[in-house]
Motif scaffolding. Structure first.
Motif, PDB file in Angstrom:
ATOM      1  N   THR A  50       0.836  -1.192   0.000  1.00 63.09           N
ATOM      2  CA  THR A  50       0.000   0.000   0.000  1.00 63.09           C
ATOM      3  C   THR A  50       0.870   1.241   0.000  1.00 63.09           C
ATOM      4  O   THR A  50       1.888   1.303   0.689  1.00 63.09           O
ATOM      5  N   LEU A  51       0.469   2.230  -0.796  1.00 63.90           N
ATOM      6  CA  LEU A  51       1.204   3.482  -0.902  1.00 63.90           C
ATOM      7  C   LEU A  51       0.284   4.639  -0.547  1.00 63.90           C
ATOM      8  O   LEU A  51      -0.912   4.604  -0.831  1.00 63.90           O
ATOM      9  N   GLU A  56       2.197   7.085  -4.272  1.00 62.14           N
ATOM     10  CA  GLU A  56       1.503   6.457  -5.401  1.00 62.14           C
ATOM     11  C   GLU A  56       1.662   7.310  -6.655  1.00 62.14           C
ATOM     12  O   GLU A  56       1.935   6.806  -7.738  1.00 62.14           O
ATOM     13  N   TRP A  57       1.537   8.629  -6.513  1.00 62.15           N
ATOM     14  CA  TRP A  57       1.690   9.542  -7.634  1.00 62.15           C
ATOM     15  C   TRP A  57       3.140   9.535  -8.138  1.00 62.15           C
ATOM     16  O   TRP A  57       3.387   9.491  -9.338  1.00 62.15           O
ATOM     17  N   GLN A  58       4.104   9.558  -7.211  1.00 63.80           N
ATOM     18  CA  GLN A  58       5.517   9.545  -7.604  1.00 63.80           C
ATOM     19  C   GLN A  58       5.871   8.236  -8.302  1.00 63.80           C
ATOM     20  O   GLN A  58       6.623   8.230  -9.279  1.00 63.80           O
ATOM     21  N   GLU A  59       5.338   7.125  -7.836  1.00 63.70           N
ATOM     22  CA  GLU A  59       5.585   5.827  -8.464  1.00 63.70           C
ATOM     23  C   GLU A  59       4.999   5.796  -9.873  1.00 63.70           C
ATOM     24  O   GLU A  59       5.618   5.284 -10.796  1.00 63.70           O
ATOM     25  N   ALA A  60       3.810   6.372 -10.036  1.00 69.09           N
ATOM     26  CA  ALA A  60       3.205   6.432 -11.373  1.00 69.09           C
ATOM     27  C   ALA A  60       4.051   7.272 -12.306  1.00 69.09           C
ATOM     28  O   ALA A  60       4.201   6.938 -13.485  1.00 69.09           O
ATOM     29  N   GLN A  61       4.636   8.366 -11.815  1.00 69.05           N
ATOM     30  CA  GLN A  61       5.512   9.208 -12.641  1.00 69.05           C
ATOM     31  C   GLN A  61       6.767   8.431 -13.061  1.00 69.05           C
ATOM     32  O   GLN A  61       7.190   8.510 -14.199  1.00 69.05           O
ATOM     33  N   ARG A  62       7.339   7.691 -12.118  1.00 69.14           N
ATOM     34  CA  ARG A  62       8.555   6.928 -12.428  1.00 69.14           C
ATOM     35  C   ARG A  62       8.275   5.850 -13.477  1.00 69.14           C
ATOM     36  O   ARG A  62       9.057   5.670 -14.407  1.00 69.14           O
ATOM     37  N   THR A  63       7.193   5.121 -13.317  1.00 70.58           N
ATOM     38  CA  THR A  63       6.911   4.029 -14.254  1.00 70.58           C
ATOM     39  C   THR A  63       6.430   4.537 -15.600  1.00 70.58           C
ATOM     40  O   THR A  63       6.648   3.884 -16.613  1.00 70.58           O
ATOM     41  N   ALA A  64       5.802   5.722 -15.642  1.00 74.93           N
ATOM     42  CA  ALA A  64       5.312   6.265 -16.912  1.00 74.93           C
ATOM     43  C   ALA A  64       6.469   6.682 -17.806  1.00 74.93           C
ATOM     44  O   ALA A  64       6.356   6.621 -19.027  1.00 74.93           O
TER      45      ALA A  64
END
Length: 67
Positions: A50-51, A56-64
């Motif tokens: 769980t984030l 969660e937003w930073q992880e989405a930026q990294r993976t995008a």
């Protein structure tokens, strides 16, 4: 249809209401973020990592942008 029914059936001016995933366990006690330790939007019984909203937003930026 009355004016009251029209007003209650239309969308609010605030936009859509973000909802947690359908399979999310909600409610206290809340799980801690696995990256920073802050409380998340998910219940402690939520399976998986769980984030918090920020991580969660930073992880989405990294993976995008990972190509």
């Amino acid at each position: 249809m009355s004016d009251q029914e029209v007003r209650s059936s239309s969308c609010s001016a605030d936009g859509p209401n973000p909802m947690p995933p359908a399979d999310a366990v909600t409610g206290p006690p809340y799980a801690d973020c696995v990256l920073c330790g802050e409380p998340t939007e998910y219940g402690a019984a939520q399976p998986g990592a769980t984030l918090c909203p920020v991580c969660e937003w930073q992880e989405a930026q990294r993976t995008a942008c990972s190509g």
